[in-house]
Design a protein around this motif. Structure first.
Motif: not given
Length: 149
Positions: A6-19
Motif C-alpha cells: 500500500x505504501x512505498x518510499x525511497x530516499x537517495x542522496x545525489x551530487x549537487x551537480x547536473x549529474x
C-alpha cells in the motif's frame, strides 16, 4: 504494472551537480516503472528533473555537497498517489515562478511542475528547504503553491 504494498518510499542522496539530476531520474524510473502507469511515470521523471535541476542552479547544497531526493508512493482506490521531495541548502530567495520570454533558454521549470503536479510547495527549516510536488489521481492538476516554514 503491479499492485504491491500500500505504501512505498525511497530516499537517495545525489551530487549537487547536473549529474545528480540524471542519477535521480534514473533511480526513480527504475523503482517505479512496474508500479505506476507509463504516463504518470513520464510526468514524475520530468518534474523530478526540474526539481533537482532547480536545486543545483538556484540553491546551496546540503552538507557534503549533496541534494536529498525522496519519493513516496501510496496505493489508493483511485490510483497511485506520489509525492516527490527535493531538499537542498536553500538559496538567497525561495522558488519563484518567472515569466519567460518565448526565446528564453530557462525560466519555465516551476510552470512545468505546476502544470504536471496536482499541487506543489516549499517548506523551510533551519537546515534548508524542501520543494515538493504531489500527484493525486483524485485531484485535478492545479498550480497551487504552498509555502510553509
Amino acid at each position: 504494472m503491479s499492485t504491491g504494498s500500500a505504501e512505498r518510499s525511497w530516499c537517495v542522496v545525489v551530487p549537487h551537480h547536473a549529474t545528480g539530476a540524471r542519477l535521480a531520474r534514473h533511480r526513480l524510473a527504475d523503482e517505479l516503472a512496474d508500479v505506476v502507469p507509463p504516463t504518470l511515470l513520464a510526468d514524475l521523471v520530468a518534474v523530478l528533473a526540474e526539481l533537482v535541476g532547480n536545486a543545483v542552479r538556484h540553491a546551496d547544497p546540503l552538507p557534503g555537497g549533496v541534494v536529498r531526493v525522496a519519493w513516496r508512493l501510496r496505493a489508493t482506490a483511485g490510483g497511485p498517489t506520489v509525492q516527490l521531495r527535493v531538499t537542498d541548502g536553500g538559496g538567497a530567495s525561495g522558488p519563484l515562478m518567472r515569466i519567460a520570454a518565448p526565446d528564453a533558454a530557462d525560466g519555465r521549470g516551476l510552470h512545468i511542475i505546476a502544470g504536471l503536479a496536482s499541487r506543489w510547495g516549499v517548506e523551510r527549516d533551519g537546515l534548508g528547504q524542501s520543494v515538493w510536488a504531489e500527484f493525486d489521481p483524485a485531484g485535478a492538476t492545479r498550480s497551487d503553491l504552498v509555502v510553509a516554514g
